[in-house]
Write a protein that holds these residues in place. Structure first.
Motif, PDB file in Angstrom:
ATOM      1  N   GLU A  60       3.590   4.949  -6.260  1.00 32.12           N
ATOM      2  CA  GLU A  60       3.718   3.500  -6.058  1.00 32.12           C
ATOM      3  C   GLU A  60       3.381   3.145  -4.618  1.00 32.12           C
ATOM      4  OE1 GLU A  60       7.680   2.438  -7.168  1.00 32.12           O
ATOM      5  OE2 GLU A  60       7.273   2.721  -9.279  1.00 32.12           O
ATOM      6  N   PRO A  61       2.715   2.006  -4.416  1.00 33.56           N
ATOM      7  CA  PRO A  61       2.400   1.593  -3.042  1.00 33.56           C
ATOM      8  C   PRO A  61       3.674   1.386  -2.235  1.00 33.56           C
ATOM      9  CG  PRO A  61       1.298   0.192  -4.670  1.00 33.56           C
ATOM     10  CD  PRO A  61       2.223   1.082  -5.411  1.00 33.56           C
ATOM     11  N   LYS A  62       3.606   1.710  -0.956  1.00 33.79           N
ATOM     12  CA  LYS A  62       4.780   1.517  -0.087  1.00 33.79           C
ATOM     13  C   LYS A  62       5.108   0.019  -0.064  1.00 33.79           C
ATOM     14  CE  LYS A  62       4.198   5.490   2.812  1.00 33.79           C
ATOM     15  NZ  LYS A  62       4.143   6.020   4.143  1.00 33.79           N
ATOM     16  N   GLY A  63       6.389  -0.242  -0.022  1.00 39.10           N
ATOM     17  CA  GLY A  63       6.844  -1.627  -0.001  1.00 39.10           C
ATOM     18  C   GLY A  63       7.060  -2.214  -1.381  1.00 39.10           C
ATOM     19  N   SER A  64       6.725  -1.476  -2.419  1.00 35.28           N
ATOM     20  CA  SER A  64       6.954  -1.971  -3.778  1.00 35.28           C
ATOM     21  C   SER A  64       8.452  -1.907  -4.078  1.00 35.28           C
ATOM     22  CB  SER A  64       6.224  -1.099  -4.802  1.00 35.28           C
ATOM     23  OG  SER A  64       4.847  -1.183  -4.639  1.00 35.28           O
ATOM     24  N   PRO A  65       8.934  -2.853  -4.852  1.00 37.45           N
ATOM     25  CA  PRO A  65      10.343  -2.795  -5.221  1.00 37.45           C
ATOM     26  C   PRO A  65      10.588  -1.587  -6.112  1.00 37.45           C
ATOM     27  CG  PRO A  65       9.236  -4.556  -6.414  1.00 37.45           C
ATOM     28  CD  PRO A  65       8.248  -3.990  -5.418  1.00 37.45           C
TER      29      PRO A  65
END
Length: 68
Positions: A60-65
């Protein structure tokens, strides 16, 4: 799971420092992980669903919930 034919090295392993990586061995119910530098040492085993969830979370991309 200790059969050498069933272990796969990470696709990120390359020359130089890339040789210090992990290997996995999967069965229908579990995924085992070991250090490729010292394969005779301890192996960690996880239920297949938990390991799949770990990989999905890591991609998952960083900063994703966080997933629910």
């Amino acid at each position: 799971m200790s059969n050498p034919d069933t272990w796969r090295k990470s696709s990120y392993s390359g020359g130089g420092d890339g040789n210090n990586c992990v290997e996995i061995s999967a069965s229908t119910t579990h995924v085992a992980v070991r250090d490729s530098k010292v394969p005779s040492r301890a192996t960690l085993a996880f239920p297949r669903a938990a390991f799949t969830r770990f990989l999905t979370t890591m991609k998952e991309p960083k900063g994703s919930p966080p997933p629910c």
